[in-house]
Design an enzyme around this catalytic site. Structure first.
Site, PDB file in Angstrom:
ATOM      1  N   ASP A   1       0.860  -1.175   0.000  1.00 35.39           N
ATOM      2  CA  ASP A   1       0.000   0.000   0.000  1.00 35.39           C
ATOM      3  C   ASP A   1       0.906   1.238   0.000  1.00 35.39           C
ATOM      4  O   ASP A   1       2.102   1.151   0.304  1.00 35.39           O
ATOM      5  CB  ASP A   1      -0.877  -0.055   1.265  1.00 35.39           C
ATOM      6  CG  ASP A   1      -1.690   1.198   1.474  1.00 35.39           C
ATOM      7  OD1 ASP A   1      -2.331   1.654   0.507  1.00 35.39           O
ATOM      8  OD2 ASP A   1      -1.669   1.739   2.592  1.00 35.39           O
ATOM      9  N   LEU A   2       0.345   2.396  -0.311  1.00 34.40           N
ATOM     10  CA  LEU A   2       1.132   3.634  -0.321  1.00 34.40           C
ATOM     11  C   LEU A   2       0.874   4.491   0.920  1.00 34.40           C
ATOM     12  O   LEU A   2       1.677   4.531   1.835  1.00 34.40           O
ATOM     13  CB  LEU A   2       0.858   4.417  -1.615  1.00 34.40           C
ATOM     14  CG  LEU A   2       1.506   3.829  -2.882  1.00 34.40           C
ATOM     15  CD1 LEU A   2       1.055   4.581  -4.129  1.00 34.40           C
ATOM     16  CD2 LEU A   2       3.022   3.863  -2.765  1.00 34.40           C
ATOM     17  N   ASP A   3      -0.270   5.186   0.956  1.00 31.68           N
ATOM     18  CA  ASP A   3      -0.533   6.118   2.061  1.00 31.68           C
ATOM     19  C   ASP A   3      -0.656   5.385   3.390  1.00 31.68           C
ATOM     20  O   ASP A   3      -1.402   4.419   3.516  1.00 31.68           O
ATOM     21  CB  ASP A   3      -1.814   6.920   1.774  1.00 31.68           C
ATOM     22  CG  ASP A   3      -1.670   7.771   0.529  1.00 31.68           C
ATOM     23  OD1 ASP A   3      -0.970   8.791   0.594  1.00 31.68           O
ATOM     24  OD2 ASP A   3      -2.227   7.389  -0.511  1.00 31.68           O
TER      25      ASP A   3
END
Length: 266
Positions: free
Chosen positions: A8-10
């Site tokens: 995932d990023l955020d």
């Protein structure tokens, strides 16, 4: 050894200011140079993630809109699962009269919002991606990968989550990516099912994957992968749902790049 790394990023790979740290960038370059397959697995839009990937100059698959879109190493769309037109159309206006909740729409290469919210742009430190305003009833509901609702109050979004699930059941997949962001995709869409498809494309299975995430939209991916790692700063709801999964450090401490270096590069 896991041949596929999905993150995932955020709240996970990105720092709290929504940027990739120099340490994280270097880690991903070293990892992919070793032949490990890295996969972006995010609720973000593919136009946005494509820029992040290109800036890194790495080859990677992209799972975006929480699994509603998958792009290959060359940026070609290989999978799309849209919301049904009737559901998308109704979601466009479901909370239009509530001044506290903003409705966002990802439609093919575009991003729409029902009213201006300049603070949304804080997420776009690594890419340039602009929204357009829309009027419910005037936006064509074709090609909609997800509709999501942002509000400063988690409590205001909870009844909306319940109402959407009650109305459409398994025709939708509803999840909180953060406490202030409620996301709606088509039923059967998840990062986990998209990761399964990507792994298969690469000649592997889910057991060959390790995944990292912090939100309820990561739940399927973390539980389906050979190993799932939950961020220390993740939603309590996610930790409670999967107490069997390892909890690592936070994105503020670059926990994912540190974990990857220990696993692959030490």
């Amino acid at each position: 050894m896991y041949q596929v790394v999905a993150s995932d990023l955020d709240g996970t790979l990105l720092s709290p200011d929504h940027t990739l740290s120099p340490y994280a960038k270097e880690t991903l370059k070293l990892l992919t140079a070793r032949g490990i397959n890295f996969v972006f697995a995010t609720g973000r839009h593919h136009v946005d993630v494509g820029q992040i990937r290109d800036n890194l100059e790495i080859k990677s698959y992209m799972i975006t809109s929480n699994g509603a879109r998958v792009h290959d190493l060359d940026g070609n769309l290989i999978f799309a699962h849209n919301l049904d037109r009737d559901i998308a159309s109704d979601l466009f206006g479901v909370v239009n009269d509530n001044p506290d909740i903003i409705t966002n729409v990802y439609r093919d290469d575009e991003w729409f919002m029902n009213r201006h919210r300049p603070e949304e742009m804080r997420f776009f430190k690594e890419a340039v991606f602009q929204y357009a305003l829309y009027e419910p009833g005037l936006l064509e509901p074709e090609g909609v990968s997800k509709v999501f609702f942002t509000c400063d109050s988690h409590e205001q979004l909870l009844p909306l989550e319940q109402a959407i699930n009650a109305r459409w059941g398994d025709r939708v997949n509803v999840s909180f990516s953060t406490l202030t962001c409620l996301e709606v995709m088509a039923g059967g869409v998840s990062k986990g099912h998209a990761l399964e498809a990507v792994a298969k494309k690469l000649g592997y299975s889910l057991k060959d994957c390790i995944a990292f995430g912090d939100g309820m939209n990561d739940a399927e991916m973390l539980s389906m992968a050979g190993k799932g790692c939950i961020m220390g700063s993740a939603h309590q709801r996610l930790k409670d749902l999967h107490p069997e999964l390892e909890v690592i450090g936070t994105n503020a401490d670059d926990a994912v790049p540190h974990y990857l270096r220990k696993l692959y590069l030490s």
